[in-house]
Structure formats: C-alpha cells, structure tokens
Motif scaffolding. Sequence first.
Motif, PDB file in Angstrom:
ATOM      1  N   GLY A  96       0.958  -1.094   0.434  1.00 41.76           N
ATOM      2  CA  GLY A  96       0.087   0.271  -0.006  1.00 41.76           C
ATOM      3  C   GLY A  96       0.823   1.217  -0.194  1.00 41.76           C
ATOM      4  O   GLY A  96       0.180   2.586   0.137  1.00 41.76           O
ATOM      5  N   ALA A  97       2.139   1.158  -0.416  1.00 44.78           N
ATOM      6  CA  ALA A  97       2.854   2.264  -0.051  1.00 44.78           C
ATOM      7  C   ALA A  97       2.670   3.075  -1.089  1.00 44.78           C
ATOM      8  O   ALA A  97       2.411   2.546  -2.500  1.00 44.78           O
ATOM      9  CB  ALA A  97       4.451   1.991  -0.367  1.00 44.78           C
ATOM     10  N   ASP A  98       2.835   3.976  -1.316  1.00 46.18           N
ATOM     11  CA  ASP A  98       2.823   5.388  -2.434  1.00 46.18           C
ATOM     12  C   ASP A  98       4.082   5.880  -3.364  1.00 46.18           C
ATOM     13  O   ASP A  98       3.454   5.347  -4.559  1.00 46.18           O
ATOM     14  CB  ASP A  98       2.233   6.513  -1.733  1.00 46.18           C
ATOM     15  N   ASP A  99       5.228   5.440  -2.598  1.00 43.11           N
ATOM     16  CA  ASP A  99       5.855   5.670  -3.052  1.00 43.11           C
ATOM     17  C   ASP A  99       7.353   5.137  -2.764  1.00 43.11           C
ATOM     18  O   ASP A  99       7.245   4.658  -1.316  1.00 43.11           O
ATOM     19  CB  ASP A  99       6.351   7.260  -3.345  1.00 43.11           C
ATOM     20  N   TYR A 100       8.568   5.538  -3.185  1.00 42.37           N
ATOM     21  CA  TYR A 100       9.442   4.630  -2.096  1.00 42.37           C
ATOM     22  C   TYR A 100      11.235   5.751  -2.140  1.00 42.37           C
ATOM     23  O   TYR A 100      10.881   6.562  -3.640  1.00 42.37           O
ATOM     24  CB  TYR A 100      10.016   3.193  -2.217  1.00 42.37           C
ATOM     25  N   VAL A 101      11.769   5.989  -1.742  1.00 40.15           N
ATOM     26  CA  VAL A 101      13.397   6.576  -1.750  1.00 40.15           C
ATOM     27  C   VAL A 101      14.174   5.609  -1.335  1.00 40.15           C
ATOM     28  O   VAL A 101      14.265   4.971  -0.798  1.00 40.15           O
ATOM     29  CB  VAL A 101      13.116   7.747  -1.118  1.00 40.15           C
ATOM     30  N   THR A 102      15.458   5.293  -2.082  1.00 35.61           N
ATOM     31  CA  THR A 102      16.089   4.091  -2.132  1.00 35.61           C
ATOM     32  C   THR A 102      17.747   5.530  -1.287  1.00 35.61           C
ATOM     33  O   THR A 102      17.633   6.587  -1.849  1.00 35.61           O
ATOM     34  CB  THR A 102      16.906   3.850  -3.066  1.00 35.61           C
ATOM     35  N   LYS A 103      17.927   5.025  -0.280  1.00 38.98           N
ATOM     36  CA  LYS A 103      19.387   4.932   1.245  1.00 38.98           C
ATOM     37  C   LYS A 103      20.010   4.633   0.293  1.00 38.98           C
ATOM     38  O   LYS A 103      20.682   2.885  -0.356  1.00 38.98           O
ATOM     39  CB  LYS A 103      18.729   4.481   2.297  1.00 38.98           C
ATOM     40  N   PRO A 104      21.491   5.421   0.417  1.00 32.23           N
ATOM     41  CA  PRO A 104      21.015   6.860   0.799  1.00 32.23           C
ATOM     42  C   PRO A 104      20.810   7.583   0.417  1.00 32.23           C
ATOM     43  O   PRO A 104      21.321   7.453  -1.416  1.00 32.23           O
ATOM     44  CB  PRO A 104      22.997   7.062   1.902  1.00 32.23           C
ATOM     45  N   PHE A 105      19.869   8.366   0.473  1.00 33.11           N
ATOM     46  CA  PHE A 105      18.842   9.240  -0.363  1.00 33.11           C
ATOM     47  C   PHE A 105      19.902  11.488   0.388  1.00 33.11           C
ATOM     48  O   PHE A 105      20.109  11.532   1.457  1.00 33.11           O
ATOM     49  CB  PHE A 105      17.960   9.634   0.234  1.00 33.11           C
ATOM     50  N   ASP A 106      18.921  12.050  -0.736  1.00 33.70           N
ATOM     51  CA  ASP A 106      19.989  13.168  -0.463  1.00 33.70           C
ATOM     52  C   ASP A 106      18.633  13.855  -0.168  1.00 33.70           C
ATOM     53  O   ASP A 106      17.344  13.762  -0.752  1.00 33.70           O
ATOM     54  CB  ASP A 106      20.231  13.568  -2.307  1.00 33.70           C
ATOM     55  N   GLY A 107      19.055  14.890   1.207  1.00 31.72           N
ATOM     56  CA  GLY A 107      17.739  15.675   1.587  1.00 31.72           C
ATOM     57  C   GLY A 107      16.255  16.207   0.656  1.00 31.72           C
ATOM     58  O   GLY A 107      15.558  15.414   0.970  1.00 31.72           O
ATOM     59  N   SER A 108      17.526  16.566  -0.582  1.00 29.29           N
ATOM     60  CA  SER A 108      16.214  17.604  -1.553  1.00 29.29           C
ATOM     61  C   SER A 108      15.677  17.378  -2.153  1.00 29.29           C
ATOM     62  O   SER A 108      14.692  16.696  -2.547  1.00 29.29           O
ATOM     63  CB  SER A 108      17.504  18.578  -2.213  1.00 29.29           C
TER      64      SER A 108
END
Length: 234
Positions: A96-108
């Motif tokens: 049910g997640a809407d999106d994902y971000v891969t680590k390590p990630f840039d803050g912006s």
Amino acid sequence: MAETHVLFVEDDDVIREATQLALERDGFRVTAMPDGLSGLDAFRAHRPDIALLDVMLPGMDGVSLCRRIRDESTVPVIMLSARADSIDVVLGLEAGADDYVTKPFDGSVLMARIRAVLRRFGHAGGPAGAEREDAAADGGGLLVFGDLEVDTEGMEVRRGGAPVALTPTEMRLLLEFSSAPGTVLSRDKLLERVWDYGWGGDTRVVDVHVQRLRAKIGQDRIETVRGFGYKLRG
C-alpha cells in the motif's frame, strides 16, 4: 496553515536524527520512532499527514507496518529502502505504499518526493481542488465503463453498485485512465501525471499500483499494451 506532521520510523539512530533535523528545518513537524511497533502506536496516537517507513525495522518490519497503516487509513506512505533492486521495494508498494526512496538519499530528493506525494493528497496547496474542476470542465459528473462508475466530482467509485475504496493515488491513476478510455498511457507519462515526477522514476511504482487498481475495479478493466503502457477498456 498548520504544519505538516510526518511520522518517521527508522532504526538507525544517525539517519533518524539527521533526517528529523532536516525535515524540521524544512518546516515539517516530525514524530520519529526507532521500531515498527512504536511506529504503529505513534501512528494511532498522532494520525500524521504522511509516514516515512524504513523497510528493515526491528519488532515489526516496514512492509508489515505499512500494511497495518493501510488497513486503518489512506494516509500517504513512502518506503525507504537500502537497495533499489530489492524485492522489499515491490513488497512495500504491494502493501500500500505510494512511493519509495532509496538509501542513502539526498535530502533535497526526499523533500521533493514528500512534497509531490502531499500535493497528490491535497496537502500543502496541492492540486486536489483543481483536479475536480478539471474533471468537471471535461464533462464532469459520472463516467460509466460497464459495471464501473467513476464520479469525477464526488471522487467516488462504484463497481456493480457497490462502493470501491481507493487511496488518493489509486484514484488519481483511475482518473487519468478514465479521462481517455482506449488511449494508451505510457508508464513515464503516468509517473509524470500521477506521481508528479519531473525526472525519471522507477516504473515499478506504476506497475504495482495498476495491479492494486485492477484488484479493486476488475482485472480485465485495464489492459496492458506490451512495450507501450496501459489503457482503460471503454
């Protein structure tokens, strides 16, 4: 305008504290928790506007936590994964997640994803109102595709007369398809229109959401056009 409340669940102390500081500097109110069980308790106690969940959490993993949250709410969820090719990414989206971000990630990058998701859900001056006006200008009212009814003004969906519960992301995806039935929409175009991606994104996000939408409105309602994308059968 009230501060946007973020629930951030991350077991790594350094990442949790640094990201919390960055979010607060950007104007968010943050509740940060170190594990899945305390994250679920915090969600129920505070009812945040958005949840950021690490996949690998002690006590209850992020995918299970996402599933529990989705059982109770349509609040937007972004998963944080250490590997872009991890099966955990797909599992999180299926939960049910809407999106994902891969680590390590840039803050912006994280801030951009958060704001894009919030716009889809009508927070922070998002397009929810404009979306309804656009739908009304295009004919508005009720769109009917067999046993599927899409109310573009009331933002409601019925199948065979029974209400269908969609998350805001699923609703926006269905609105894109129903605005042009029979027209093939590429994954990149859907990423741009539904997820507000102004840059290249992972098309698995589209594929999993199409699967989730099919499960709710009928498996044969959205057709895969191999090599090109998807279209809604009129």
